[in-house]
Design a protein around this motif. Structure first.
Motif, PDB file in Angstrom:
ATOM      1  N   ASN A 179       0.816  -1.208   0.000  1.00 26.81           N
ATOM      2  CA  ASN A 179       0.000   0.000   0.000  1.00 26.81           C
ATOM      3  C   ASN A 179       0.850   1.260   0.000  1.00 26.81           C
ATOM      4  O   ASN A 179       0.447   2.291  -0.551  1.00 26.81           O
ATOM      5  N   PHE A 190      -5.235   1.326  -0.786  1.00 30.04           N
ATOM      6  CA  PHE A 190      -6.417   0.478  -0.934  1.00 30.04           C
ATOM      7  C   PHE A 190      -6.804  -0.118   0.420  1.00 30.04           C
ATOM      8  O   PHE A 190      -5.946  -0.347   1.278  1.00 30.04           O
ATOM      9  N   ASP A 191      -8.086  -0.363   0.587  1.00 28.48           N
ATOM     10  CA  ASP A 191      -8.517  -1.128   1.754  1.00 28.48           C
ATOM     11  C   ASP A 191      -7.922  -2.527   1.670  1.00 28.48           C
ATOM     12  O   ASP A 191      -7.708  -3.066   0.576  1.00 28.48           O
ATOM     13  N   ASP A 193      -9.171  -5.293   2.032  1.00 24.95           N
ATOM     14  CA  ASP A 193     -10.031  -6.312   1.418  1.00 24.95           C
ATOM     15  C   ASP A 193     -10.452  -5.935  -0.007  1.00 24.95           C
ATOM     16  O   ASP A 193     -11.350  -6.544  -0.583  1.00 24.95           O
ATOM     17  N   ASP A 194      -9.791  -4.927  -0.605  1.00 22.64           N
ATOM     18  CA  ASP A 194     -10.098  -4.513  -1.966  1.00 22.64           C
ATOM     19  C   ASP A 194      -9.699  -5.614  -2.947  1.00 22.64           C
ATOM     20  O   ASP A 194      -8.551  -6.074  -2.960  1.00 22.64           O
ATOM     21  N   GLU A 195     -10.634  -6.048  -3.783  1.00 24.41           N
ATOM     22  CA  GLU A 195     -10.394  -7.189  -4.669  1.00 24.41           C
ATOM     23  C   GLU A 195      -9.295  -6.911  -5.702  1.00 24.41           C
ATOM     24  O   GLU A 195      -8.473  -7.782  -6.002  1.00 24.41           O
ATOM     25  N   ASN A 196      -9.282  -5.713  -6.267  1.00 29.48           N
ATOM     26  CA  ASN A 196      -8.246  -5.376  -7.243  1.00 29.48           C
ATOM     27  C   ASN A 196      -6.864  -5.394  -6.605  1.00 29.48           C
ATOM     28  O   ASN A 196      -5.891  -5.878  -7.192  1.00 29.48           O
ATOM     29  N   PHE A 197      -6.784  -4.849  -5.395  1.00 32.33           N
ATOM     30  CA  PHE A 197      -5.527  -4.802  -4.657  1.00 32.33           C
ATOM     31  C   PHE A 197      -5.040  -6.220  -4.349  1.00 32.33           C
ATOM     32  O   PHE A 197      -3.874  -6.562  -4.563  1.00 32.33           O
TER      33      PHE A 197
END
Length: 493
Positions: A179, A190-191, A193-197
């Motif tokens: 991050n 990004f959070d 739990d962000d899927e893209n991340f």
């Protein structure tokens, strides 16, 4: 042609090819540094432990000296062992040893673009720009340090939710380090739990694992054959294509909202530079170099820094007396009411020594990133042709007994004088040395210091393992790059 004649012709051609291969191998070895005799086509691959090349090279150095030659398939490689040899080559002869080797796997993926594997004018332009940008010039109002501090707060808050229960810190530490890079490169974090991340990190992890596997070694040793065979290396190539598409989408988003007077991040700075250079026919500021350089930064920064921080926690669990002294210094200098800052490091000699010793023991790039000779050069009486691959064996520098007493034991006193003052040794080279030393060294050292002090400021570390049973060495047969799984428990202070 009858069967007998066909057999004879095949034998003649085979013998001719074998003689040609032996003569070519002999000619290639002429006046090179000594080394084990290679087999035609295979080189020394069968004589090495392909799952632990660093140890194989250290053993060979005992036989052939600090500068020797091995052949990985058709690729001739000169190995530099120990501080003196590495320093003499990378620092004192930096021009001769300053090129990046053409590693086949990296060439397939990056096609010569990006700051990591390029040479010549392309490398000079991209490195100069990257160094300047990463040192906080032209990146808006928020410095790299502020971005790391922000992420350390986010990490410690998530860690607080884990307090009291055993957990593996690898995942969260990797998210935090990545991050920081996202903030610098994309201008946003990004959070967790962000899927893209998470998808981005999964691709990076897969590429790192395969790159250090036997499949990766075989691809780099026999690229013309292995590249056309099925295997896990194709998964890396597909992942990088997806990664390139992801990064290019981010670049396009930035172009739509770019304010030349207020750059937000690395991409903005690059796009501004690209516009300034649009009339320069020799410019290297194009989209291909931008995408490749961004991925280079992710690869270089994520795995190495997160591994070092994760191993820091394990080492401190093994040495509770060291942990207690670090926390005492944190309490005296920083206290509990503010975030750690880089300025604190100069007032914390013991903590600084501990972190340097952690870098030394972590040894995350035991063979460095391969170099190459920029021109034919005479080195210690040997002739090394232009373009020869060179492995500076950094593990042999960080564990050099001439510079570190009991080099395989963790001891912060390696970096403290008799009065308890910090001092840095010349043989401290976890980021390599010379022209090609890691351009993210400053950021990486900042990350390790700020993340570790932030965690220890807020938590005590506990483990179900007895300290004497904690093993801080890498897993066997992992090329010294994969460290052991462990769980720990955090107790709020």
């Amino acid at each position: 042609m009858d069967f007998g004649a066909t057999v004879i012709l095949t034998l003649v051609l085979s013998v001719t090819w074998l003689i040609f291969s032996i003569r070519r191998t002999y000619k290639r070895r002429k006046n090179l540094p000594p080394g084990p005799t290679p087999l035609p086509f295979l080189g020394n691959v069968l004589q090495l432990n392909r799952k632990d090349l660093p140890k194989s090279f250290i053993q060979l150095a005992k036989v052939y000296g600090d500068v020797f030659t091995v052949h990985l398939g058709s690729r001739t490689v000169v190995i530099l062992h120990g501080y003196e040899a590495v320093k003499e080559a990378l620092v004192e002869n930096s021009e001769a040893f300053g090129d990046r080797a053409k590693v086949p796997g990296a060439q397939i993926v990056f096609k010569g673009y990006g700051v990591m594997i390029s040479n010549g004018e392309r490398w000079k332009q991209l490195r100069r720009f990257s160094l300047t940008t990463l040192r906080n010039f032209g990146m808006g109002k928020r410095s790299v340090e502020e971005r790391i501090q922000e992420e350390s707060l986010c990490l410690t808050e998530v860690l607080r939710s884990q307090a009291g229960s055993p957990f593996d810190p690898t995942y969260l530490v990797t998210l935090a380090v990545s991050n920081v890079i996202c903030s610098i490169v994309f201008g946003q974090r990004f959070d967790y739990d962000d899927e893209n991340f998470l998808g981005l990190l999964a691709m990076l992890k897969a590429s790192f694992r395969i790159r250090n596997s036997i499949a990766g070694l075989l691809l780099n040793s026999f690229p013309k054959i292995i590249h056309h065979l099925p295997g896990p290396h194709h998964e890396v190539i597909r992942s990088f294509q997806t990664l390139q598409d992801f990064v290019m989408d981010k670049v396009k988003e930035h172009e739509k909202t770019l304010d030349q007077n207020s750059p937000r991040d690395f991409i903005d700075c690059y796009l501004i530079k690209k516009k300034e250079e649009k009339d320069n026919p020799d410019t290297e500021f194009n989209y291909q170099n931008l995408v490749a350089t961004l991925i280079n930064i992710f690869l270089a920064g994520t795995e190495t820094s997160s591994t070092t921080i994760r191993l820091s926690l394990r080492i401190l669990l093994k040495y509770p007396d060291v942990l207690a002294k670090v926390q005492e210094e944190i309490d005296q200098v920083i206290g509990q009411n503010r975030c750690p800052s880089v300025e604190d490091r100069s007032k914390m000699p013991y903590t600084d020594a501990v972190i340097h010793e952690i870098h030394r023991m972590a040894d995350v790039l035991p063979m460095s990133v391969p170099h190459a000779t920029a021109h034919t050069t005479i080195f210690r009486g040997y002739t090394i042709p232009k373009g020869t691959t060179v492995f500076p064996l950094l593990t042999s520098v960080l564990k050099d007994p001439k510079h570190f007493q009991n080099p395989y034991e963790f001891n912060p006193q390696h970096f403290l004088d008799e009065n308890g003052r910090f001092y840095k040794k010349e043989a401290f080279m976890p980021f390599s040395a010379g022209k090609r030393m890691c351009l993210g060294e400053g950021m990486a050292r900042m990350e390790v210091f700020l993340f570790i002090t932030s965690i220890l400021q807020r938590f005590n570390l506990k483990s179900d393992e007895d300290p004497s049973d904690i093993d801080i060495t890498p897993l066997p047969n992992s090329n010294s790059t994969i460290h052991r799984f462990f769980e720990m428990c955090l107790v709020p202070r």
